[in-house]
Design a protein around this motif. Structure first.
Motif, PDB file in Angstrom:
ATOM      1  N   MET A   1     -25.985   4.418   9.081  1.00 35.66           N
ATOM      2  CA  MET A   1     -26.240   5.403  10.502  1.00 35.66           C
ATOM      3  C   MET A   1     -27.268   4.692  11.257  1.00 35.66           C
ATOM      4  SD  MET A   1     -25.931   9.313  10.141  1.00 35.66           S
ATOM      5  CE  MET A   1     -24.327   9.925  10.762  1.00 35.66           C
ATOM      6  N   SER A   2     -28.275   4.157  10.418  1.00 31.00           N
ATOM      7  CA  SER A   2     -29.682   3.749  11.161  1.00 31.00           C
ATOM      8  C   SER A   2     -29.239   2.304  11.472  1.00 31.00           C
ATOM      9  CB  SER A   2     -30.683   3.766  10.303  1.00 31.00           C
ATOM     10  OG  SER A   2     -31.834   3.313  10.409  1.00 31.00           O
ATOM     11  N   ASP A   3     -30.016   1.686  12.370  1.00 28.32           N
ATOM     12  CA  ASP A   3     -29.938   0.181  12.704  1.00 28.32           C
ATOM     13  C   ASP A   3     -30.913  -0.569  11.753  1.00 28.32           C
ATOM     14  OD1 ASP A   3     -31.967   1.501  14.302  1.00 28.32           O
ATOM     15  OD2 ASP A   3     -31.218   0.594  15.922  1.00 28.32           O
ATOM     16  N   SER A   4     -31.905   0.056  11.180  1.00 28.14           N
ATOM     17  CA  SER A   4     -32.937  -0.589  10.572  1.00 28.14           C
ATOM     18  C   SER A   4     -32.455  -0.863   9.418  1.00 28.14           C
ATOM     19  CB  SER A   4     -34.346   0.267  10.580  1.00 28.14           C
ATOM     20  OG  SER A   4     -34.073   1.267   9.967  1.00 28.14           O
ATOM     21  N   PRO A   5     -32.914  -1.923   8.383  1.00 27.90           N
ATOM     22  CA  PRO A   5     -32.498  -2.289   7.083  1.00 27.90           C
ATOM     23  C   PRO A   5     -33.027  -1.061   6.236  1.00 27.90           C
ATOM     24  CG  PRO A   5     -34.157  -3.863   7.990  1.00 27.90           C
ATOM     25  CD  PRO A   5     -33.983  -2.926   8.830  1.00 27.90           C
ATOM     26  N   LEU A   6     -32.447  -1.018   4.830  1.00 31.93           N
ATOM     27  CA  LEU A   6     -32.770  -0.015   3.968  1.00 31.93           C
ATOM     28  C   LEU A   6     -33.981  -0.503   3.485  1.00 31.93           C
ATOM     29  CD1 LEU A   6     -29.507   0.860   2.334  1.00 31.93           C
ATOM     30  CD2 LEU A   6     -30.923   2.328   3.872  1.00 31.93           C
ATOM     31  N   PRO A   7     -35.019   0.174   2.978  1.00 33.34           N
ATOM     32  CA  PRO A   7     -36.062  -0.560   2.282  1.00 33.34           C
ATOM     33  C   PRO A   7     -36.065  -1.050   0.997  1.00 33.34           C
ATOM     34  CG  PRO A   7     -36.199   2.021   2.556  1.00 33.34           C
ATOM     35  CD  PRO A   7     -35.089   1.619   3.248  1.00 33.34           C
ATOM     36  N   ALA A   8     -36.510  -1.814   0.595  1.00 30.66           N
ATOM     37  CA  ALA A   8     -36.346  -2.453  -0.701  1.00 30.66           C
ATOM     38  C   ALA A   8     -36.912  -1.420  -1.861  1.00 30.66           C
ATOM     39  CB  ALA A   8     -37.275  -3.859  -0.917  1.00 30.66           C
ATOM     40  N   LEU A   9     -36.141  -1.363  -3.042  1.00 30.25           N
ATOM     41  CA  LEU A   9     -36.526  -0.262  -3.940  1.00 30.25           C
ATOM     42  C   LEU A   9     -37.405  -1.210  -5.084  1.00 30.25           C
ATOM     43  CD1 LEU A   9     -33.114   1.851  -4.148  1.00 30.25           C
ATOM     44  CD2 LEU A   9     -35.404   2.234  -3.040  1.00 30.25           C
ATOM     45  N   PRO A  10     -38.219  -0.438  -5.756  1.00 25.02           N
ATOM     46  CA  PRO A  10     -38.636   1.191  -5.544  1.00 25.02           C
ATOM     47  C   PRO A  10     -39.578   1.033  -4.019  1.00 25.02           C
ATOM     48  CG  PRO A  10     -40.018  -0.018  -7.283  1.00 25.02           C
ATOM     49  CD  PRO A  10     -38.594  -1.153  -6.831  1.00 25.02           C
ATOM     50  N   VAL A  11     -39.509   2.425  -3.585  1.00 27.19           N
ATOM     51  CA  VAL A  11     -40.256   2.442  -2.362  1.00 27.19           C
ATOM     52  C   VAL A  11     -40.978   3.852  -2.561  1.00 27.19           C
ATOM     53  CG1 VAL A  11     -38.436   3.511  -1.048  1.00 27.19           C
ATOM     54  CG2 VAL A  11     -40.399   2.645  -0.022  1.00 27.19           C
ATOM     55  N   THR A  12     -42.206   3.998  -2.281  1.00 26.67           N
ATOM     56  CA  THR A  12     -42.959   5.085  -2.086  1.00 26.67           C
ATOM     57  C   THR A  12     -43.245   5.830  -0.824  1.00 26.67           C
ATOM     58  OG1 THR A  12     -43.964   4.584  -4.300  1.00 26.67           O
ATOM     59  CG2 THR A  12     -45.037   6.354  -3.081  1.00 26.67           C
ATOM     60  N   PHE A  13     -42.926   6.951  -0.592  1.00 26.17           N
ATOM     61  CA  PHE A  13     -43.273   7.505   0.883  1.00 26.17           C
ATOM     62  C   PHE A  13     -44.271   8.479   0.394  1.00 26.17           C
ATOM     63  CE2 PHE A  13     -38.539   6.726   0.797  1.00 26.17           C
ATOM     64  CZ  PHE A  13     -38.789   5.890   2.008  1.00 26.17           C
ATOM     65  N   ARG A  14     -45.425   8.326   1.104  1.00 25.72           N
ATOM     66  CA  ARG A  14     -46.518   9.549   0.913  1.00 25.72           C
ATOM     67  C   ARG A  14     -47.415   9.318   2.316  1.00 25.72           C
ATOM     68  NH1 ARG A  14     -49.729   6.975  -3.767  1.00 25.72           N
ATOM     69  NH2 ARG A  14     -49.464   9.270  -4.439  1.00 25.72           N
ATOM     70  N   PRO A  15     -48.013  10.545   2.724  1.00 25.29           N
ATOM     71  CA  PRO A  15     -48.798  10.632   3.916  1.00 25.29           C
ATOM     72  C   PRO A  15     -50.080  10.048   3.886  1.00 25.29           C
ATOM     73  CG  PRO A  15     -48.654  12.880   2.733  1.00 25.29           C
ATOM     74  CD  PRO A  15     -47.857  11.767   1.926  1.00 25.29           C
ATOM     75  N   THR A  16     -50.087   8.578   4.225  1.00 25.62           N
ATOM     76  CA  THR A  16     -51.379   8.020   3.679  1.00 25.62           C
ATOM     77  C   THR A  16     -52.629   8.386   4.565  1.00 25.62           C
ATOM     78  OG1 THR A  16     -49.856   6.099   3.483  1.00 25.62           O
ATOM     79  CG2 THR A  16     -52.150   5.743   3.387  1.00 25.62           C
ATOM     80  N   ARG A  17     -52.501   8.614   5.631  1.00 27.53           N
ATOM     81  CA  ARG A  17     -53.679   9.092   6.497  1.00 27.53           C
ATOM     82  C   ARG A  17     -54.116  10.302   5.951  1.00 27.53           C
ATOM     83  NH1 ARG A  17     -52.033   8.355  12.672  1.00 27.53           N
ATOM     84  NH2 ARG A  17     -50.554   6.713  12.191  1.00 27.53           N
TER      85      ARG A  17
END
Length: 150
Positions: A1-17
């Motif tokens: 669905m997204s036109d951006s490539p999938l992130p490489a795994l493993p990937v961590t999502f966190r609210p850094t700021r």
């Protein structure tokens, strides 16, 4: 669905700021309260220790608030919220939602429940949270088996 490539795994999502702000404020608060405790001459050792204890307690609460993250790897997703950690297989995640006004991402699960994933929250970095939610959604759609657990 997204036109951006999938992130490489493993990937961590966190609210850094948000994490940086919370930990910085916690460290500064700890330093200031401890300095005040040491500078007040009329305080006894027990009172000074209680000041330092309260400062450490404030820092611990802010560190706890900075803990949330979502880690995606080949086998599934680990959701780390404030006090709980839950491991999910890709097939358990039916949908990743971040609707307008939501404080964080919600995962619709195959057991019919919904789970908050505080590691992706639009608080300070709205565009990053949207980008992270889309990446997690694309990963779930690509890696999930489509079995809805019925």
């Amino acid at each position: 669905m997204s036109d951006s490539p999938l992130p490489a795994l493993p990937v961590t999502f966190r609210p850094t700021r948000t994490r940086v702000v919370l930990l910085s404020v916690g460290a500064v608060m700890f330093a200031v309260i401890t300095a005040v405790a040491l500078m007040l001459e009329k305080l006894g050792p027990g009172e000074r220790a209680s000041f330092v204890f309260v400062a450490a307690l404030f820092f611990a609460v802010l560190a706890l608030l900075s803990r949330p993250k979502v880690v995606a790897d080949d086998e599934g997703v680990t959701v780390v919220n404030l006090t709980r950690t839950r491991r999910l297989a890709w097939a358990e995640i039916l949908q990743v939602n971040l609707r307008e006004g939501d404080p964080w991402v919600f995962l619709d699960l195959s057991d019919g429940t919904s789970m908050p994933a505080l590691g992706i929250q639009p608080g300070i970095g709205k565009q990053r949270a949207i980008r992270d939610a889309r990446a997690l959604r694309a990963l779930a759609e690509t890696r999930g088996t489509g079995v809805d657990g019925a």
